[in-house]
Design a protein around this motif. Sequence first.
Motif, mmCIF file in Angstrom:
data_model
loop_
_atom_site.group_PDB
_atom_site.id
_atom_site.type_symbol
_atom_site.label_atom_id
_atom_site.label_comp_id
_atom_site.label_asym_id
_atom_site.label_seq_id
_atom_site.Cartn_x
_atom_site.Cartn_y
_atom_site.Cartn_z
ATOM 1 N N SER A 37 0.844 -1.183 0.000
ATOM 2 C CA SER A 37 0.000 0.000 0.000
ATOM 3 C C SER A 37 0.889 1.246 0.000
ATOM 4 C CB SER A 37 -0.889 -0.004 1.236
ATOM 5 O OG SER A 37 -0.115 0.201 2.402
ATOM 6 N N PRO A 38 0.336 2.419 -0.366
ATOM 7 C CA PRO A 38 1.167 3.631 -0.481
ATOM 8 C C PRO A 38 1.979 3.964 0.766
ATOM 9 C CG PRO A 38 -0.964 3.996 -1.503
ATOM 10 C CD PRO A 38 -1.038 2.654 -0.830
ATOM 11 N N LEU A 39 1.343 3.938 1.929
ATOM 12 C CA LEU A 39 2.063 4.290 3.151
ATOM 13 C C LEU A 39 3.049 3.199 3.539
ATOM 14 C CD1 LEU A 39 2.578 6.149 5.511
ATOM 15 C CD2 LEU A 39 0.560 5.199 6.661
ATOM 16 N N THR A 40 2.649 1.944 3.382
ATOM 17 C CA THR A 40 3.541 0.832 3.700
ATOM 18 C C THR A 40 4.785 0.861 2.823
ATOM 19 O OG1 THR A 40 1.689 -0.547 4.387
ATOM 20 C CG2 THR A 40 3.741 -1.672 3.870
ATOM 21 N N ALA A 41 4.604 1.113 1.538
ATOM 22 C CA ALA A 41 5.736 1.168 0.620
ATOM 23 C C ALA A 41 6.682 2.300 1.004
ATOM 24 C CB ALA A 41 5.234 1.357 -0.811
ATOM 25 N N TYR A 42 6.115 3.417 1.434
ATOM 26 C CA TYR A 42 6.929 4.575 1.815
ATOM 27 C C TYR A 42 7.810 4.238 3.014
ATOM 28 C CZ TYR A 42 7.713 9.622 1.406
ATOM 29 O OH TYR A 42 8.258 10.857 1.172
ATOM 30 N N LEU A 43 7.211 3.625 4.020
ATOM 31 C CA LEU A 43 7.955 3.278 5.227
ATOM 32 C C LEU A 43 8.894 2.103 4.976
ATOM 33 C CD1 LEU A 43 5.076 3.555 7.846
ATOM 34 C CD2 LEU A 43 6.827 5.260 7.329
ATOM 35 N N SER A 44 8.449 1.138 4.195
ATOM 36 C CA SER A 44 9.231 -0.068 3.951
ATOM 37 C C SER A 44 10.547 0.242 3.267
ATOM 38 C CB SER A 44 8.419 -1.049 3.106
ATOM 39 O OG SER A 44 9.163 -2.209 2.827
#
Length: 324
Positions: A37-44
């Motif tokens: 997901s957008p936020l998960t990808a950003y943090l990951s």
Amino acid sequence: MNRRRFAVALAAASALVLPLAACAPGDGTTASPEELSPLTAYLSAGWGGDLDQEEQQAKFEEQQKKIEELQAQCMAELGFEYKPMDTTGGISYGGGEEWKPDDREWVSQYGYGMVNWPGRDAAPVEETEFVDPNQDYVASLSESEQAAYYEALYGPSPTEEELNDDGSYEWNWETAGCSGWAQHELNGEDPWSSGEHQDLTDAINDFYAEMPNHPDLADLNAKWASCMADAGEPGFATQQEATDSISQELNAYYENQTEYIEDDPALDELGEREIALALVDLDCREKVDYRAQYQKVTYALEEQFVADHKAELDAFKADAEAGR
């Protein structure tokens, strides 16, 4: 490492993993950026989530090797012998079947994958026999010297005041002996726990806590719940409540166990109940196009969150990447 310390280490690690696991594949593989997901990808990306599975494994093994070398250095400075351990070996299990919670054949066999799951009955295959190179040295020490050795390596045991009700406690590298020092020396300050990004952490927690109440998701859940009631499974307001109901029954079953019972009819009955509920759940999710609609709403909300907090997220990502 004794069992309590190992459990605490796992708990600390899982605190970082949980936010990233929400939209990862369910088959044990590493998700590509397109699957997150957008936020998960950003943090990951800040944690090395942009690496493939082999690269992550190689990175992990290299970090463990460096940590062991640093621990040896620290212990020597405190007057103890410590030989770095090879932590790359271990136990592997067969049954690498993918996790397919949206596949009817899979759900018909495993339900939600709680009572039974792929690979549950597979025999462990020992890849390498682990031998602690320090066991002879530790055995040669007196009881008081052994206590001092482990305190130097892992830090003092927590006091009763520091323990939570479940036996866990807040890990602090500064009081975790040479192992804590080595991890901090290699990885630096954890951006999540440093306090520097507390506002972002609070915002993310609030965002996910409030997400289920979004009108679009409330409407989707209402359609799903209506379908479930019509199919003879009333009482669930959200799809998560259905899975939680089996989890709670399973927890209650194990809490009441005083001895191991092979092929327990009570557990078999719960497994059958799980499969029956999961199949109705699957039917209703397919009927209301749950997966696609849920993803559409949550991805849009996450994209807006990223836009609203881009400066804070960029600062966090930079700090996380600095420790990679």
